[in-house]
Design a protein around this motif. Structure first.
Motif, PDB file in Angstrom:
ATOM      1  N   UNK A  40      28.280  42.893  42.236  1.00 53.75           N
ATOM      2  CA  UNK A  40      29.471  42.524  42.556  1.00 53.75           C
ATOM      3  C   UNK A  40      30.272  41.258  41.794  1.00 53.75           C
ATOM      4  N   UNK A  41      29.417  40.442  42.093  1.00 52.74           N
ATOM      5  CA  UNK A  41      29.670  39.063  41.415  1.00 52.74           C
ATOM      6  C   UNK A  41      29.759  39.380  39.730  1.00 52.74           C
ATOM      7  N   UNK A  42      28.853  40.016  39.450  1.00 54.61           N
ATOM      8  CA  UNK A  42      28.871  40.119  37.746  1.00 54.61           C
ATOM      9  C   UNK A  42      30.417  41.057  37.394  1.00 54.61           C
ATOM     10  N   UNK A  43      30.606  41.993  38.207  1.00 56.54           N
ATOM     11  CA  UNK A  43      31.606  42.704  38.056  1.00 56.54           C
ATOM     12  C   UNK A  43      32.992  41.945  38.014  1.00 56.54           C
ATOM     13  N   UNK A  44      33.110  41.009  38.724  1.00 58.78           N
ATOM     14  CA  UNK A  44      34.079  40.147  38.765  1.00 58.78           C
ATOM     15  C   UNK A  44      34.252  39.151  37.678  1.00 58.78           C
ATOM     16  N   UNK A  45      32.950  38.759  37.275  1.00 54.43           N
ATOM     17  CA  UNK A  45      32.891  37.936  36.157  1.00 54.43           C
ATOM     18  C   UNK A  45      33.189  38.601  34.704  1.00 54.43           C
ATOM     19  N   UNK A  46      32.573  39.641  34.708  1.00 50.52           N
ATOM     20  CA  UNK A  46      32.441  40.329  33.152  1.00 50.52           C
ATOM     21  C   UNK A  46      33.361  41.548  33.147  1.00 50.52           C
ATOM     22  N   UNK A  47      33.701  42.003  34.117  1.00 49.40           N
ATOM     23  CA  UNK A  47      34.503  43.379  33.936  1.00 49.40           C
ATOM     24  C   UNK A  47      35.601  43.245  34.942  1.00 49.40           C
ATOM     25  N   UNK A  48      36.120  42.244  35.385  1.00 45.93           N
ATOM     26  CA  UNK A  48      37.455  41.977  36.239  1.00 45.93           C
ATOM     27  C   UNK A  48      38.683  42.180  35.523  1.00 45.93           C
ATOM     28  N   UNK A  49      39.569  42.216  36.385  1.00 46.09           N
ATOM     29  CA  UNK A  49      41.060  42.279  35.993  1.00 46.09           C
ATOM     30  C   UNK A  49      42.000  41.238  36.333  1.00 46.09           C
ATOM     31  N   UNK A  50      42.731  40.848  35.420  1.00 45.12           N
ATOM     32  CA  UNK A  50      43.851  39.617  36.098  1.00 45.12           C
ATOM     33  C   UNK A  50      45.221  40.483  35.735  1.00 45.12           C
ATOM     34  N   UNK A  51      45.894  41.072  36.793  1.00 47.82           N
ATOM     35  CA  UNK A  51      46.790  42.014  36.635  1.00 47.82           C
ATOM     36  C   UNK A  51      46.511  43.192  35.843  1.00 47.82           C
ATOM     37  N   UNK A  52      47.186  43.587  34.855  1.00 49.86           N
ATOM     38  CA  UNK A  52      47.048  44.457  33.641  1.00 49.86           C
ATOM     39  C   UNK A  52      45.881  44.108  32.719  1.00 49.86           C
ATOM     40  N   UNK A  53      45.502  42.679  32.856  1.00 49.31           N
ATOM     41  CA  UNK A  53      44.738  42.306  31.778  1.00 49.31           C
ATOM     42  C   UNK A  53      43.118  42.168  31.916  1.00 49.31           C
ATOM     43  N   UNK A  54      42.362  42.447  30.976  1.00 54.70           N
ATOM     44  CA  UNK A  54      40.814  42.379  31.388  1.00 54.70           C
ATOM     45  C   UNK A  54      40.496  40.867  31.284  1.00 54.70           C
ATOM     46  N   UNK A  55      39.481  40.473  32.298  1.00 49.67           N
ATOM     47  CA  UNK A  55      38.975  39.275  32.226  1.00 49.67           C
ATOM     48  C   UNK A  55      38.360  38.676  30.835  1.00 49.67           C
ATOM     49  N   UNK A  56      37.925  39.829  30.096  1.00 51.22           N
ATOM     50  CA  UNK A  56      37.221  39.635  28.863  1.00 51.22           C
ATOM     51  C   UNK A  56      38.102  38.657  27.956  1.00 51.22           C
ATOM     52  N   UNK A  57      39.736  38.854  28.217  1.00 48.17           N
ATOM     53  CA  UNK A  57      40.594  38.276  27.347  1.00 48.17           C
ATOM     54  C   UNK A  57      40.388  36.460  27.585  1.00 48.17           C
ATOM     55  N   UNK A  58      39.942  36.348  28.661  1.00 50.62           N
ATOM     56  CA  UNK A  58      39.962  34.755  29.213  1.00 50.62           C
ATOM     57  C   UNK A  58      38.572  34.440  28.406  1.00 50.62           C
ATOM     58  N   UNK A  59      37.747  35.214  28.480  1.00 56.53           N
ATOM     59  CA  UNK A  59      36.313  34.763  27.709  1.00 56.53           C
ATOM     60  C   UNK A  59      36.718  34.662  26.216  1.00 56.53           C
ATOM     61  N   UNK A  60      37.374  35.451  25.623  1.00 53.93           N
ATOM     62  CA  UNK A  60      37.773  35.493  24.332  1.00 53.93           C
ATOM     63  C   UNK A  60      38.572  34.234  23.797  1.00 53.93           C
TER      64      UNK A  60
END
Lengths: 329, 264
Positions: A159-179
């Motif tokens: 669950x925690x990993x999902x939030x961190x690595x595959x979460x969404x912020x609105x329509x955007x993927x959280x990977x965007x933040x990582x990038x």
């Protein structure tokens, strides 16, 4: 910054290409969803994953080396975390740590072979690309009898990993933040720290760098480890998002990352380049891949477009820079 | 061989140095010394042993016989870094510069000033730029923009940057390897002015060259190297430029060649 100084920037070509591609798809595919928030999110998600690979790949190329093995490293580390959790019953975080350790070793081995034998890294990492690809398929089939592993959602800590690595912020993927974060970090390291200065020197004039006491081999080895760890991070995104992985995941990513870096003005021969440029290259890649879909052309064709853009962008880059250099004399 | 030494020991002295590679003797019984604030020119044609001499002085090759002395004390350099720590800096023809990096970054390459503590330790570019600007100004070079790549500088400016860098990092003896060889007349003149500037600032300069015209313009003393042997050292007052040219070309051989050419 003066106008001429902008001409010196390696990113110039790719920034122009990003603007041109956006305008092109806004006109041809604007009414079919390219301009919507979810349309934007879709190409940004592609760009984010590629961009996270392209940033360290750009650093490594500026230091004068290639890493063709990251596609297989991605597959191997994704499979490592999947097998550790599903077969060994480890919590997901332990699986991710094991995958990161494996990737770091792959980078270390690549770096050691390249610096000790002085073989071209193109060849060495082509070798490890094949070794890892075959090793991943062989091991996975030996253990599971199949080439895909799923069911990661049952692993501890998912669950925690999902939030961190595959979460969404609105329509955007959280990977965007990582990038964005990793691109900013890599840019800072490259242009504002001593190791960054050394990266340029190692690729631009290795003999001079050595004579000035720069630890050339250590810089290269650490960069090989960074590219491998970036591959592991992207593998984590994908494995968590799809709750499993496939032995062929990551195939071709090594070339896409090099394409993004070169689009972004990084020289194949080393000594020059930019992480921001590589990020723009990744953005262009995502935009073209999704833009083609939105414009209704069969998506099989997007690589034709990308290849042509690559050649044009590099051509523009080198001709502008040559003129800028002449004007200065 | 007159020189007022004021009783002071030379900064760097080679004392009967011999260097062999297998059966080939590259340097045989070479002696020379350089004092602070003087330019010693080492002249020699191709194959005279100039590059072996540079490598011996800069700590790349230890001498097989004879010894090196710094401030009158015998030393044995284990590496170029070791020589550098003693203040012996060598500026090679490629200048150890990264063409695509900026002037400031090249100046401090490998010894960058930083501020902050790790992991926030970063380059102190403002400080670095101020130092480079000041050091270049002392050499008589004014650059408008310190962020231009070194490849955009003229050959003379690049040489100045390399010399300024060596002095800044504590060089007391500058060994310059053919600093004017790849340059046109005007740029060569500019570089010779920088060499004189280094002398003014108290450096002992060993200028290695095959060009007796350039040497005679700036040198205080001249050592002629021929086939690995020292053919004598002369103070400027003792030798004319023409004599220097003649000696360097191997004197009698040149005269004989002239006869032969005239006869044919």
């Amino acid at each position: 910054m003066s106008a001429r100084k902008w001409l010196y920037r390696p990113e110039l070509g790719v920034v122009a290409a990003v603007v041109a591609a956006w305008l092109f798809f806004a006109i041809t595919a604007g009414d079919s969803g390219f301009l919507t928030l979810s349309g934007t999110a879709s190409y940004l998600a592609i760009a984010a994953e590629l961009g996270i690979l392209a940033a360290p790949v750009a650093l490594l190329m500026i230091a004068g080396e290639f890493d063709l093995s990251i596609g297989s490293t991605l597959a191997a580390s994704g499979m490592t975390m999947a097998l550790c959790t599903t077969e060994l019953g480890w919590p997901l975080w332990a699986g991710i740590a094991a995958a990161a350790a494996l990737s770091a070793c792959v980078g270390l081995v690549n770096g050691l072979i390249v610096t000790r034998t002085r073989l071209p890294s193109f060849i060495v990492t082509l070798g490890t690309l094949f070794i890892l690809a075959g090793g991943t398929i062989g091991t996975t089939r030996l253990i599971t009898g199949r080439t895909q592993v799923g069911g990661l959602e049952d692993a501890g800590g998912f669950g925690a990993a999902q939030k961190l690595f595959a979460g969404q912020i609105g329509p955007f993927s959280i990977t965007l933040l990582w990038w964005v974060g990793l691109t900013a970090l890599a840019t800072w390291v490259l242009v504002r720290t001593r190791p960054g200065n050394w990266i340029f020197a190692v690729g631009g004039a290795p003999d001079a760098a050595r004579r000035l006491g720069i630890p050339v081999d250590r810089v290269k080895i650490l960069l090989f480890m960074t590219t491998a760890l970036a591959a592991c991070l992207v593998a984590t995104f994908q494995t968590v998002q799809f709750r499993g992985t496939d032995v062929l995941r990551g195939t071709g990513k090594e070339l896409e990352a090099i394409l993004a870096a070169v689009l972004g003005g990084t020289l194949l021969t080393g000594g020059r380049g930019s992480v921001f440029g590589a990020a723009c290259g990744a953005l262009l890649f995502g935009m073209v891949q999704q833009g083609i879909v939105f414009s209704g052309v069969d998506s099989d064709w997007y690589k034709v477009f990308l290849g042509a853009v690559l050649i044009l962008a590099v051509l523009l880059n080198s001709s502008v820079q040559m003129r800028a250099a002449e004007a200065r004399r | 061989m007159s020189h007022e030494t004021n009783g002071k020991a030379p900064i760097l002295e080679a004392d009967h140095v011999t260097k062999r590679f297998g059966r080939i003797t590259a340097l045989e019984d070479v002696s020379m010394r350089v004092y602070a604030s003087e330019i010693l020119c080492v002249l020699g044609d191709n194959g005279a042993g100039k590059s072996t001499l540079i490598k011996t002085l800069s700590g790349v090759h230890p001498p097989d016989e004879g010894r090196l002395l710094v401030d009158g004390e015998p030393v044995r350099f284990s590496s170029p870094r070791d020589a550098l720590a003693r203040g012996i800096a060598t500026v090679y023809q490629d200048l150890a510069m990264v063409p695509m990096l900026s002037v400031v970054r090249n100046f401090f390459l490998g010894a960058e000033p930083t501020r902050g503590v790790w992991p926030l330790r970063r380059l102190d570019l403002r400080e670095a730029e101020a130092v480079v600007r000041a050091e270049l100004k002392r050499m008589g070079v004014e650059l408008r923009d310190m962020s231009v790549p070194v490849s955009a500088l003229s050959g003379g400016q690049r040489q100045a940057l390399a010399i300024a860098r060596a002095i800044h990092f504590g060089a007391r003896v500058l060994v310059l390897d053919e600093p004017t060889s790849a340059l046109g007349v005007k740029q060569a003149g500019i570089v010779l002015r920088y060499v004189m500037e280094a002398r003014t600032r108290g450096c002992g300069v060993i200028l290695i060259t095959h060009n007796p015209h350039h040497a005679h313009m700036v040198g205080d003393r001249f050592t002629i190297l021929n086939r690995g042997r020292c053919e004598g050292t002369f103070a400027k007052a003792e030798i004319s430029r023409d004599e220097l040219v003649r000696r360097m070309a191997g004197g009698e051989e040149l005269e004989q060649l002239q006869h032969e050419l005239r006869a044919s």
